[in-house]
Design an enzyme around this catalytic site. Structure first.
Site, PDB file in Angstrom:
ATOM      1  N   PRO A   2       9.763 -30.691  -4.635  1.00  0.00           N
ATOM      2  CA  PRO A   2      10.400 -29.803  -4.779  1.00  0.00           C
ATOM      3  C   PRO A   2       9.689 -29.274  -3.805  1.00  0.00           C
ATOM      4  O   PRO A   2       8.496 -28.910  -3.071  1.00  0.00           O
ATOM      5  CB  PRO A   2       8.954 -29.160  -6.108  1.00  0.00           C
ATOM      6  CG  PRO A   2       8.818 -30.096  -6.683  1.00  0.00           C
ATOM      7  CD  PRO A   2       8.496 -31.169  -5.463  1.00  0.00           C
ATOM      8  N   GLU A   3      11.097 -28.140  -2.688  1.00  0.00           N
ATOM      9  CA  GLU A   3      10.445 -27.538  -1.431  1.00  0.00           C
ATOM     10  C   GLU A   3      10.365 -25.712  -1.805  1.00  0.00           C
ATOM     11  O   GLU A   3      10.195 -26.032  -3.168  1.00  0.00           O
ATOM     12  CB  GLU A   3      11.680 -27.750  -1.189  1.00  0.00           C
ATOM     13  CG  GLU A   3      12.310 -29.167   0.170  1.00  0.00           C
ATOM     14  CD  GLU A   3      12.754 -29.503   0.780  1.00  0.00           C
ATOM     15  OE1 GLU A   3      13.064 -28.517   1.561  1.00  0.00           O
ATOM     16  OE2 GLU A   3      13.839 -30.394   0.591  1.00  0.00           O
ATOM     17  N   ASN A 195      11.760 -31.836   3.642  1.00  0.00           N
ATOM     18  CA  ASN A 195      13.040 -33.127   3.794  1.00  0.00           C
ATOM     19  C   ASN A 195      14.434 -32.282   3.635  1.00  0.00           C
ATOM     20  O   ASN A 195      15.604 -32.596   5.170  1.00  0.00           O
ATOM     21  CB  ASN A 195      13.049 -34.314   3.276  1.00  0.00           C
ATOM     22  CG  ASN A 195      13.061 -35.630   4.203  1.00  0.00           C
ATOM     23  OD1 ASN A 195      13.098 -35.281   5.540  1.00  0.00           O
ATOM     24  ND2 ASN A 195      13.954 -36.172   3.600  1.00  0.00           N
TER      25      ASN A 195
END
Length: 295
Positions: A2-3, A195
């Site tokens: 998770p970002e 990413n």
């Protein structure tokens, strides 16, 4: 994994549902039994996210630190007073799922407490109106506030925190001779970018991923920071990464139209039509437009 926007949504949900409540903690899996026993029957004071980590502070001056990593996720449920998502975690496991009746004041089913644990539940938190199960985290530990502060101090600024400094980000990224495509994934430079955001903000700023941090001027670095703050704030608002539109329109975009370059290798650039390229940077796939992001 998770970002950062997902971790801030997690912190918001814990504060909304559990903060101020006495919690019962257990470790159905058994691997967090000692830690759960130190926090069991204590009140959650607050939850905060820093980068890709979640910190839950309890009234006995202890903190539970969670790093979800590639496979970790939280599942939630509760009675008619519960509000929020049913799951938030690693995209390759659950991403984010909303409760069918979230925010309506209607229960999904008659509530008689949390269900029996399913799978390897590292830790379960139970309050009067809801529960949360954690599975598969990279890290889950009990630490002191001083240790928590030490972890914060080693990370770069988090674009979603009120105490974050864009000037500090500019200083850190412009001090490095590594490519910006590498530096945006370095949590010591900026905390929370992963990413997807890396590829998308570099495209939005028309920056070549192989430009070095030292080659950026102050204005470029600060514009990069401001754009990261903008798109990650949309992520908190929508519960998904959207970079091609803002406002309510962004929330309604289908997945295939929400991003500029990420996972679009070989497809035409949305701006110039050039096929999107893909390469390896920091051991992760990076996507960019060779024309719009020419060196």
């Amino acid at each position: 994994m998770p970002e950062g926007h997902s971790l801030h949504r997690l912190a918001n949900q814990f504060n909304s549902v559990f903060a101020g409540h006495l919690l019962r903690l257990s470790s159905p899996q058994g691997r967090f039994h000692a830690g759960a026993s130190r926090l069991d029957n204590h009140r959650l004071i607050s939850a905060e996210a820093y980068g890709k980590q979640l910190f839950l502070t309890f009234d006995n001056d202890l903190v539970m630190r969670v790093h979800l990593g590639l496979y970790g996720a939280w599942d939630f449920g509760g009675d008619e007073d519960f509000r929020g998502a049913s799951s938030i975690g690693a995209p390759r496991r659950v991403g984010e799922r909303e409760l069918p009746t979230a925010g309506t004041g209607e229960a999904v089913a008659p509530y008689s407490g949390p269900p029996e644990p399913v799978g390897a539940v590292r830790v379960r938190l139970v309050a009067e109106h809801g529960w949360a199960d954690l599975r598969g985290p990279t890290a889950c530990e009990v630490i002191t506030p001083e240790e928590s502060e030490s972890i914060h101090s080693k990370l770069g600024p988090d674009p979603l925190r009120q105490d974050a400094g864009r000037d500090e980000f500019g200083r850190r990224i412009r001090a490095k001779g590594s490519p910006v495509g590498t530096l945006l994934m370095n949590q010591d430079v900026i905390a929370g970018v992963g990413n997807v955001y890396r590829a998308e903000v570099l495209f939005r700023q028309r920056l070549n991923p192989w430009l070095t941090g030292k080659s950026l001027d102050t204005e470029q670095a600060l514009q990069l920071w401001e754009d990261i703050v903008t798109v990650m704030s949309w992520g908190v608002r929508y519960g998904r990464i959207v970079t091609t539109a803002d406002g309510q329109e962004g929330a309604d975009l289908p997945p295939g139209e929400a991003l500029y370059v990420y996972r679009r290798a070989g497809l035409p650039c949305r701006v110039c039509g050039t096929p999107v390229a893909m390469g390896q940077v920091s051991a992760r796939k990076l996507y960019w437009c060779p024309h719009c992001q020419a060196a």
